[in-house]
Scaffold this active site. Structure first.
Site, mmCIF file in Angstrom:
data_model
loop_
_atom_site.group_PDB
_atom_site.id
_atom_site.type_symbol
_atom_site.label_atom_id
_atom_site.label_comp_id
_atom_site.label_asym_id
_atom_site.label_seq_id
_atom_site.Cartn_x
_atom_site.Cartn_y
_atom_site.Cartn_z
ATOM 1 N N ASP A 76 16.629 29.332 66.983
ATOM 2 C CA ASP A 76 17.859 28.660 66.559
ATOM 3 C C ASP A 76 17.472 27.239 66.134
ATOM 4 O O ASP A 76 17.370 26.369 66.970
ATOM 5 C CB ASP A 76 18.855 28.647 67.715
ATOM 6 C CG ASP A 76 20.144 27.920 67.401
ATOM 7 O OD1 ASP A 76 20.412 27.652 66.219
ATOM 8 O OD2 ASP A 76 20.870 27.608 68.356
ATOM 9 N N GLU A 93 22.537 19.592 63.558
ATOM 10 C CA GLU A 93 23.569 20.576 63.896
ATOM 11 C C GLU A 93 23.735 20.679 65.398
ATOM 12 O O GLU A 93 24.856 20.733 65.916
ATOM 13 C CB GLU A 93 23.191 21.936 63.297
ATOM 14 C CG GLU A 93 24.296 22.991 63.356
ATOM 15 C CD GLU A 93 24.257 23.862 64.613
ATOM 16 O OE1 GLU A 93 25.156 24.698 64.770
ATOM 17 O OE2 GLU A 93 23.339 23.693 65.458
ATOM 18 N N GLU A 94 22.615 20.692 66.110
ATOM 19 C CA GLU A 94 22.647 20.916 67.552
ATOM 20 C C GLU A 94 23.280 19.770 68.331
ATOM 21 O O GLU A 94 23.716 19.955 69.463
ATOM 22 C CB GLU A 94 21.228 21.171 68.080
ATOM 23 C CG GLU A 94 20.563 22.422 67.543
ATOM 24 C CD GLU A 94 21.186 23.705 68.067
ATOM 25 O OE1 GLU A 94 22.196 23.638 68.789
ATOM 26 O OE2 GLU A 94 20.655 24.777 67.741
#
Length: 403
Positions: free
Chosen positions: A119, A152-153
């Protein structure tokens, strides 16, 4: 409808590409190395240097960020069709720092006690593989833009601070690669608010003059109790409205333990948390319940002179909820592409945030699909190579199928 076998793919080359990207560190906010590697891979495939650029989102993101979003524009061979956007994020969670990928049979796993970074290195590898196969097989396709986002994280910041005009003209739809299964098509997601509660009390000697202090810890405890008793903590259901909330940190202003010693009444506590729902109004209602509970709690804790502590509640919208219609063109194309690789599409919504939340807010209808991520954000993370293969094939189907 063509079968999965009719969509050619150099699977081993795609896996080698994934292994290469997994071995490059790039935790959230520190994406320079992986961005450089992606750029070089695209150049090696024959993408002109003029087609690859970075935007300036990192200059607008309120946290230190090494680079902007990476944007790649490919001309189409079917120029009469609208441009398609394919997106993914470059960053990983901090737990993936130092990850060493190891291939074990049908999986890729981390060698040590880290997350893997599938991810979202799976998404990165899918998009670069898409370019490789389009070029190698000389496949017809509409104009395509690739978007590799940052941070994003840590809050969907790259997608949030994206300028739509940087993505090219005539964008019809977007396909975002971020998840486990290629057959799972995410067409909706929750929105979220993040908030902070700063509680200011008054210090005093807890043994000699405890009554002269105002315990910020007690205010915090009473506030949390009121939230829980009111049904606003965790899974929240009120009048057919659904959401969630959580306390993330409980400490001092620097994230350390609240308080100084057992013999000092704690004079300051900072709590951070979040509220989520598919209903934007209900998100605000959940956050408002926390604000009211802590202000009420402050009224209950006073010193010997009747003075009370102070509560400061601040919130910001993290991302907006969205839900695409199942007959939207982007959803219909995604369903047809899943069927083209001999899978059964499953349309769903998620209680997690995605870059798609902000892409939809920017006016770009976006469907998210997976490419083999499993047990993400843990040391048990692995990539399922069969699903990664399906994700690559799905991207090819999406890019090449006629309208």
């Amino acid at each position: 409808m063509p079968s999965k076998k009719s969509i050619a793919l150099d699977t081993e080359a795609a896996i080698d590409r994934l292994m290469h990207f997994l071995a490059i560190e790039g935790i959230t906010g520190e994406e320079q190395a992986i961005a450089t590697a992606i750029r070089q891979s695209l150049l090696d495939l024959g993408v002109p240097e003029s087609a690859i650029r970075f935007d300036t989102a990192n200059e607008r993101i309120p946290l230190p960020t090494q680079t902007g979003n990476l944007i790649v524009e490919l001309p189409g061979t079917r120029d009469d069709e609208p441009r398609l956007l394919f997106s993914t994020h470059m960053d990983t969670v901090p737990l993936a720092r130092g990850a060493v990928p190891v291939r074990k049979g049908s999986r890729i796993v981390p060698q040590g006690e880290t997350a893997l970074g599938g991810d979202n290195r799976t998404g990165v590898a899918v998009l670069v593989t898409l370019v490789a196969e389009l070029f190698k097989q000389k496949l017809p396709h509409p104009p395509i833009t690739l978007l590799f986002t940052v941070r994003e994280e840590s809050g969907l910041f790259g997608a949030r601070y994206l300028e739509k005009a940087d993505l090219g003209d005539d964008l019809a739809m977007c396909f975002n690669v971020d998840g486990r299964s290629a057959a799972h098509l995410t067409i909706g997601a929750v929105g979220a608010e993040r908030w902070e509660i700063e509680i200011t009390g008054k210090a005093s000697h807890a043994g000699v003059y405890p009554d002269r202090g105002i315990s910020a810890t007690l205010i915090a405890a009473l506030g949390l109790t009121r939230v829980h008793e009111g049904g606003w903590f965790g899974k929240v259901e009120k009048d057919s409205k659904f959401g969630t909330s959580n306390i993330g940190t409980f400490g001092d202003a620097q994230g350390r333990a609240a308080g100084d010693a057992t013999n000092v009444v704690t004079d300051f506590v900072k709590i951070t948390g979040e509220s989520r729902s598919h209903d934007a109004r209900f998100i605000r209602e959940i956050s408002g319940a926390y604000k009211a509970a802590f202000h009420d709690a402050a009224e209950q804790v006073r010193d010997h002179e009747g003075k009370k502590g102070k509560v400061k509640f601040t919130s910001r919208q993290d991302y907006h909820p969205f839900k695409l219609k199942e007959d939207a063109p982007v959803v219909l194309r995604a369903r047809a592409a899943v069927e083209a690789i001999s899978r059964t599409p499953e349309v769903k919504t998620t209680n997690g945030g995605l870059d798609a939340n902000w892409l939809v807010k920017h006016g770009i209808p976006t469907v998210t699909f997976g490419a083999g991520q499993n047990e993400i954000h843990t040391i048990k993370e692995f990539v399922d190579l069969a699903e990664f293969d399906s994700g690559c094939r799905l991207a090819l189907a999406l890019a090449t199928m006629a309208e």
